[in-house]
Scaffold this motif. Structure first.
Motif, PDB file in Angstrom:
ATOM      1  N   ALA A 139      46.341  54.361  24.165  1.00 25.71           N
ATOM      2  CA  ALA A 139      45.886  54.485  25.549  1.00 25.71           C
ATOM      3  C   ALA A 139      44.419  54.892  25.587  1.00 25.71           C
ATOM      4  CB  ALA A 139      46.741  55.513  26.281  1.00 25.71           C
ATOM      5  N   PHE A 140      43.713  54.408  26.585  1.00 28.09           N
ATOM      6  CA  PHE A 140      42.294  54.683  26.821  1.00 28.09           C
ATOM      7  C   PHE A 140      41.386  54.035  25.777  1.00 28.09           C
ATOM      8  CE2 PHE A 140      44.774  58.447  28.256  1.00 28.09           C
ATOM      9  CZ  PHE A 140      44.741  58.148  29.601  1.00 28.09           C
ATOM     10  N   SER A 141      41.916  53.052  25.039  1.00 26.62           N
ATOM     11  CA  SER A 141      41.077  52.270  24.132  1.00 26.62           C
ATOM     12  C   SER A 141      40.095  51.430  24.950  1.00 26.62           C
ATOM     13  CB  SER A 141      41.939  51.352  23.272  1.00 26.62           C
ATOM     14  OG  SER A 141      42.769  52.071  22.394  1.00 26.62           O
ATOM     15  N   PRO A 142      38.930  51.106  24.382  1.00 27.58           N
ATOM     16  CA  PRO A 142      37.973  50.261  25.103  1.00 27.58           C
ATOM     17  C   PRO A 142      38.510  48.847  25.272  1.00 27.58           C
ATOM     18  CG  PRO A 142      37.243  50.619  22.850  1.00 27.58           C
ATOM     19  CD  PRO A 142      38.415  51.534  23.069  1.00 27.58           C
ATOM     20  N   ALA A 143      38.108  48.210  26.354  1.00 29.25           N
ATOM     21  CA  ALA A 143      38.561  46.852  26.646  1.00 29.25           C
ATOM     22  C   ALA A 143      37.494  46.126  27.445  1.00 29.25           C
ATOM     23  CB  ALA A 143      39.878  46.889  27.428  1.00 29.25           C
ATOM     24  N   LEU A 144      37.666  44.821  27.567  1.00 27.28           N
ATOM     25  CA  LEU A 144      36.791  43.982  28.375  1.00 27.28           C
ATOM     26  C   LEU A 144      37.596  43.390  29.516  1.00 27.28           C
ATOM     27  CD1 LEU A 144      34.912  42.064  25.538  1.00 27.28           C
ATOM     28  CD2 LEU A 144      33.983  43.900  26.966  1.00 27.28           C
ATOM     29  N   LEU A 145      37.112  43.561  30.725  1.00 26.54           N
ATOM     30  CA  LEU A 145      37.746  42.981  31.900  1.00 26.54           C
ATOM     31  C   LEU A 145      36.942  41.753  32.318  1.00 26.54           C
ATOM     32  CD1 LEU A 145      39.828  43.027  34.181  1.00 26.54           C
ATOM     33  CD2 LEU A 145      38.292  44.531  35.445  1.00 26.54           C
ATOM     34  N   VAL A 146      37.592  40.601  32.276  1.00 26.89           N
ATOM     35  CA  VAL A 146      36.938  39.333  32.605  1.00 26.89           C
ATOM     36  C   VAL A 146      37.556  38.793  33.891  1.00 26.89           C
ATOM     37  CG1 VAL A 146      36.412  37.002  31.821  1.00 26.89           C
ATOM     38  CG2 VAL A 146      36.549  38.874  30.162  1.00 26.89           C
ATOM     39  N   GLU A 147      36.727  38.570  34.893  1.00 25.98           N
ATOM     40  CA  GLU A 147      37.173  38.001  36.168  1.00 25.98           C
ATOM     41  C   GLU A 147      36.529  36.634  36.328  1.00 25.98           C
ATOM     42  OE1 GLU A 147      38.078  41.660  39.067  1.00 25.98           O
ATOM     43  OE2 GLU A 147      35.953  41.381  38.667  1.00 25.98           O
ATOM     44  N   ARG A 148      37.361  35.634  36.649  1.00 28.19           N
ATOM     45  CA  ARG A 148      36.864  34.263  36.673  1.00 28.19           C
ATOM     46  C   ARG A 148      37.449  33.495  37.856  1.00 28.19           C
ATOM     47  NH1 ARG A 148      38.886  32.697  32.086  1.00 28.19           N
ATOM     48  NH2 ARG A 148      40.729  31.674  32.963  1.00 28.19           N
ATOM     49  N   THR A 149      36.591  32.704  38.498  1.00 31.35           N
ATOM     50  CA  THR A 149      37.038  31.712  39.472  1.00 31.35           C
ATOM     51  C   THR A 149      36.626  30.352  38.933  1.00 31.35           C
ATOM     52  OG1 THR A 149      36.741  33.255  41.320  1.00 31.35           O
ATOM     53  CG2 THR A 149      36.936  30.918  41.860  1.00 31.35           C
ATOM     54  N   ALA A 150      37.627  29.470  38.690  1.00 32.71           N
ATOM     55  CA  ALA A 150      37.364  28.164  38.088  1.00 32.71           C
ATOM     56  C   ALA A 150      37.496  27.069  39.139  1.00 32.71           C
ATOM     57  CB  ALA A 150      38.325  27.912  36.927  1.00 32.71           C
ATOM     58  N   TYR A 151      36.641  26.068  39.007  1.00 32.71           N
ATOM     59  CA  TYR A 151      36.558  24.972  39.970  1.00 32.71           C
ATOM     60  C   TYR A 151      36.895  23.644  39.292  1.00 32.71           C
ATOM     61  CZ  TYR A 151      34.018  28.399  42.794  1.00 32.71           C
ATOM     62  OH  TYR A 151      33.645  29.514  43.502  1.00 32.71           O
ATOM     63  N   ASP A 152      37.501  22.737  40.050  1.00 29.77           N
ATOM     64  CA  ASP A 152      37.888  21.448  39.485  1.00 29.77           C
ATOM     65  C   ASP A 152      36.794  20.409  39.678  1.00 29.77           C
ATOM     66  OD1 ASP A 152      38.026  20.667  42.142  1.00 29.77           O
ATOM     67  OD2 ASP A 152      40.151  20.138  42.096  1.00 29.77           O
ATOM     68  N   GLN A 153      37.113  19.155  39.312  1.00 32.66           N
ATOM     69  CA  GLN A 153      36.142  18.076  39.372  1.00 32.66           C
ATOM     70  C   GLN A 153      35.702  17.751  40.789  1.00 32.66           C
ATOM     71  OE1 GLN A 153      39.337  17.925  38.647  1.00 32.66           O
ATOM     72  NE2 GLN A 153      40.272  15.919  39.032  1.00 32.66           N
ATOM     73  N   ARG A 154      36.465  18.224  41.780  1.00 34.81           N
ATOM     74  CA  ARG A 154      36.080  18.038  43.186  1.00 34.81           C
ATOM     75  C   ARG A 154      35.389  19.279  43.742  1.00 34.81           C
ATOM     76  NH1 ARG A 154      41.609  16.039  45.821  1.00 34.81           N
ATOM     77  NH2 ARG A 154      40.356  16.286  47.727  1.00 34.81           N
ATOM     78  N   ASP A 155      35.089  20.209  42.852  1.00 35.27           N
ATOM     79  CA  ASP A 155      34.436  21.479  43.184  1.00 35.27           C
ATOM     80  C   ASP A 155      35.285  22.349  44.106  1.00 35.27           C
ATOM     81  OD1 ASP A 155      32.234  22.969  42.349  1.00 35.27           O
ATOM     82  OD2 ASP A 155      31.253  22.769  44.289  1.00 35.27           O
ATOM     83  N   ARG A 156      36.589  22.229  43.982  1.00 31.57           N
ATOM     84  CA  ARG A 156      37.509  23.108  44.710  1.00 31.57           C
ATOM     85  C   ARG A 156      37.817  24.326  43.852  1.00 31.57           C
ATOM     86  NH1 ARG A 156      42.533  19.160  45.734  1.00 31.57           N
ATOM     87  NH2 ARG A 156      42.196  19.017  43.473  1.00 31.57           N
ATOM     88  N   PRO A 157      37.815  25.546  44.424  1.00 34.80           N
ATOM     89  CA  PRO A 157      38.259  26.705  43.651  1.00 34.80           C
ATOM     90  C   PRO A 157      39.764  26.616  43.421  1.00 34.80           C
ATOM     91  CG  PRO A 157      37.858  27.324  45.929  1.00 34.80           C
ATOM     92  CD  PRO A 157      37.426  25.902  45.802  1.00 34.80           C
ATOM     93  N   VAL A 158      40.170  26.542  42.169  1.00 34.74           N
ATOM     94  CA  VAL A 158      41.570  26.307  41.822  1.00 34.74           C
ATOM     95  C   VAL A 158      42.223  27.535  41.204  1.00 34.74           C
ATOM     96  CG1 VAL A 158      43.113  24.970  40.309  1.00 34.74           C
ATOM     97  CG2 VAL A 158      41.243  23.831  41.513  1.00 34.74           C
ATOM     98  N   GLU A 159      41.488  28.227  40.357  1.00 34.69           N
ATOM     99  CA  GLU A 159      42.077  29.333  39.592  1.00 34.69           C
ATOM    100  C   GLU A 159      41.273  30.608  39.788  1.00 34.69           C
ATOM    101  OE1 GLU A 159      42.960  30.303  34.875  1.00 34.69           O
ATOM    102  OE2 GLU A 159      40.976  29.656  35.556  1.00 34.69           O
ATOM    103  N   ARG A 160      41.989  31.693  40.049  1.00 32.34           N
ATOM    104  CA  ARG A 160      41.396  33.028  40.009  1.00 32.34           C
ATOM    105  C   ARG A 160      42.122  33.776  38.899  1.00 32.34           C
ATOM    106  NH1 ARG A 160      36.899  36.029  40.619  1.00 32.34           N
ATOM    107  NH2 ARG A 160      37.362  38.180  41.231  1.00 32.34           N
ATOM    108  N   ALA A 161      41.383  34.260  37.927  1.00 26.77           N
ATOM    109  CA  ALA A 161      42.014  34.913  36.782  1.00 26.77           C
ATOM    110  C   ALA A 161      41.343  36.250  36.503  1.00 26.77           C
ATOM    111  CB  ALA A 161      41.933  34.027  35.539  1.00 26.77           C
ATOM    112  N   MET A 162      42.156  37.238  36.183  1.00 21.64           N
ATOM    113  CA  MET A 162      41.686  38.541  35.732  1.00 21.64           C
ATOM    114  C   MET A 162      42.346  38.820  34.380  1.00 21.64           C
ATOM    115  SD  MET A 162      41.583  38.514  39.224  1.00 21.64           S
ATOM    116  CE  MET A 162      42.808  39.451  40.094  1.00 21.64           C
TER     117      MET A 162
END
Length: 240
Positions: free
Chosen positions: A194-217
């Motif tokens: 517990a309390f080990s260091p970590a990296l939090l990555v937040e991403r919004t990915a867009y498709d070939q039509r430039d639509r936001p498709v995925e929100r990932a944490m």
């Protein structure tokens, strides 16, 4: 230039790690090292701190110092976790903890251009490499874009599933990375203290039509994961 005592000790420990000790094997204690090499415990501590900063060892309070597993370095490309692991000769895996349809809520809805009441598919997965937990991933997808997604298996890459069954190809993403520490529940899932260091990555990915498709944490183990970022100096007319 003559090497300092802690540099010589660090070099010895590095050779020990590379030639004799296996990942997660415990190193001799500070007291044992100080006695063996005739140096102060402060000198030992300096050598261990440098090895820890280089991610060659990790410390567990009350248990000692252990050999770290090699870190996995990810470049800033829009690739799936599965593809990342395969490129490194590792076998990707996934343990599905949650698969549900829920209201988007304010934050996810804003990222995906949805109303907070609109339905999204939420997946929570523990991602592994050669059976070792690497990250906890929460993924949100607009339910309207992926009908009956919850009826499909999630054994392989989600990006491949989106491409093959829904003709959605993710081509770009907006991503942020910041340091954090693991709470007890997440640390247990990642098999680290517990309390080990970590990296939090937040991403919004867009498709070939430039639509936001995925929100990932995604929360990555800090001892096993690193990100490579190419930094380019902008071209200017001055000589600055």
């Amino acid at each position: 230039m003559t090497a300092t005592k802690h540099e010589l000790l660090r070099s010895h420990l590095q050779n020990l790690i590379e030639r004799e000790l296996a990942p997660d094997e415990r190193l001799p204690t500070e007291r044992e090292l100080a006695q063996e090499f005739g140096v102060s415990r402060m000198t030992v501590r300096q050598a261990l701190e440098r090895l820890e900063n280089e991610r060659r060892v990790y410390r567990v309070r009350g248990a000692g110092t252990f050999v770290a597993r090699p870190a996995i370095t990810k470049s800033i490309e829009l690739t799936s976790f599965s593809d990342d692991m395969r490129r490194r000769g590792l076998t990707p895996g996934s343990h599905l903890r949650t698969a549900e349809s829920i209201p988007a809520g304010a934050n996810v809805g804003f990222a995906l251009g949805l109303s907070p009441a609109d339905e999204v598919v939420h997946l929570e997965r523990v991602r592994t490499a050669d059976g070792v937990p690497m990250c906890i991933e929460h993924t949100y997808l607009s339910a309207a874009l992926v009908p009956k997604l919850l009826d499909r298996p999630f054994d392989n890459s989600l990006y491949d599933l989106l491409r093959d069954h829904y003709h959605i190809r993710l081509v770009r993403a907006e991503q942020s990375i910041r340091a954090t520490v693991l709470d007890e529940a997440t640390a247990t899932l990642l098999q680290v203290p517990a309390f080990s260091p970590a990296l939090l990555v937040e991403r919004t990915a867009y498709d070939q039509r430039d639509r936001p498709v995925e929100r990932a944490m995604s929360t990555y183990r800090g001892d096993r994961y690193a990100f490579e970022i190419e930094v380019v100096r902008p071209t200017t007319d001055g000589t600055g």
